[in-house]
Motif scaffolding. Structure first.
Motif, mmCIF file in Angstrom:
data_model
loop_
_atom_site.group_PDB
_atom_site.id
_atom_site.type_symbol
_atom_site.label_atom_id
_atom_site.label_comp_id
_atom_site.label_asym_id
_atom_site.label_seq_id
_atom_site.Cartn_x
_atom_site.Cartn_y
_atom_site.Cartn_z
ATOM 1 N N UNK A 124 47.727 65.502 27.564
ATOM 2 C CA UNK A 124 47.502 65.472 29.016
ATOM 3 C C UNK A 124 46.739 64.211 29.396
ATOM 4 N N UNK A 125 45.672 63.887 28.640
ATOM 5 C CA UNK A 125 44.876 62.693 28.934
ATOM 6 C C UNK A 125 45.688 61.419 28.737
ATOM 7 N N UNK A 126 46.518 61.378 27.685
ATOM 8 C CA UNK A 126 47.368 60.207 27.459
ATOM 9 C C UNK A 126 48.377 60.046 28.590
ATOM 10 N N UNK A 127 48.940 61.140 29.038
ATOM 11 C CA UNK A 127 49.893 61.076 30.139
ATOM 12 C C UNK A 127 49.247 60.524 31.398
ATOM 13 N N UNK A 128 48.046 60.990 31.694
ATOM 14 C CA UNK A 128 47.316 60.501 32.869
ATOM 15 C C UNK A 128 47.011 59.009 32.722
ATOM 16 N N UNK A 129 46.502 58.598 31.549
ATOM 17 C CA UNK A 129 46.173 57.199 31.305
ATOM 18 C C UNK A 129 47.410 56.319 31.442
#
Length: 161
Positions: free
Chosen positions: A116-121
């Protein structure tokens, strides 16, 4: 365009000393090259390891800080670099060391905290990559281009004359 500044003159056999000054285009080129080496931005989520991503994000933050220290960059470029640096900082804050343990391989695909964090970044940094490339007429590596929003060509159309 790379600029030069006269730093010295010799009287003997006529000569001059020049110092290279980077403009926003050169700074943008360096940013794109540095980001292109951050595989966390384009590699398959399932192949990423949390610790490696945090290390890579911290390296990116450091290198962006060094580029912001360039006195030749415009205030607009400094603001963009600060925004990209903030996205990496937010990523580290989100997935960095914590007491909470989770098993990403037991989570439904793409719903674990790292994915999820990688997708947002990727989504946030992808916009900046596209804007830097379009504003300064720079090529983007195939890997980085994969995170630049380009749905139906809308992104680069804004920058065409």
């Amino acid at each position: 365009m790379v600029r030069y500044r006269l730093t010295g003159v010799t009287a003997g056999p006529a000569g001059a000393q020049w110092e290279r000054k980077d403009d926003d285009r050169e700074i943008a080129r360096r940013v794109l090259n540095m980001l292109g080496d951050r595989r966390m931005l384009w590699r398959d989520f399932s192949l990423e390891i949390e610790e490696h991503c945090v290390q890579s994000a911290n390296i990116a933050r450091q290198k962006l800080g060094e580029l912001m220290d360039n006195p030749e960059g415009s205030s607009t470029m400094a603001q963009r670099l600060q925004a990209i640096q903030r996205h990496f900082r937010d990523f580290v804050d989100e997935v960095g060391p914590s007491e909470q343990q989770w098993d990403r391989h037991r989570s439904p695909y793409g719903t674990d905290p790292l994915s999820v964090a990688l997708g947002r970044l990727r989504g946030l940094v992808g916009v900046h990559i596209g804007e830097l490339a379009a504003e300064h007429d720079l090529d983007v590596s195939e890997e980085l281009a994969s995170i630049v929003p380009d749905q139906a060509g809308w992104f680069f159309e804004r920058f065409e004359a």
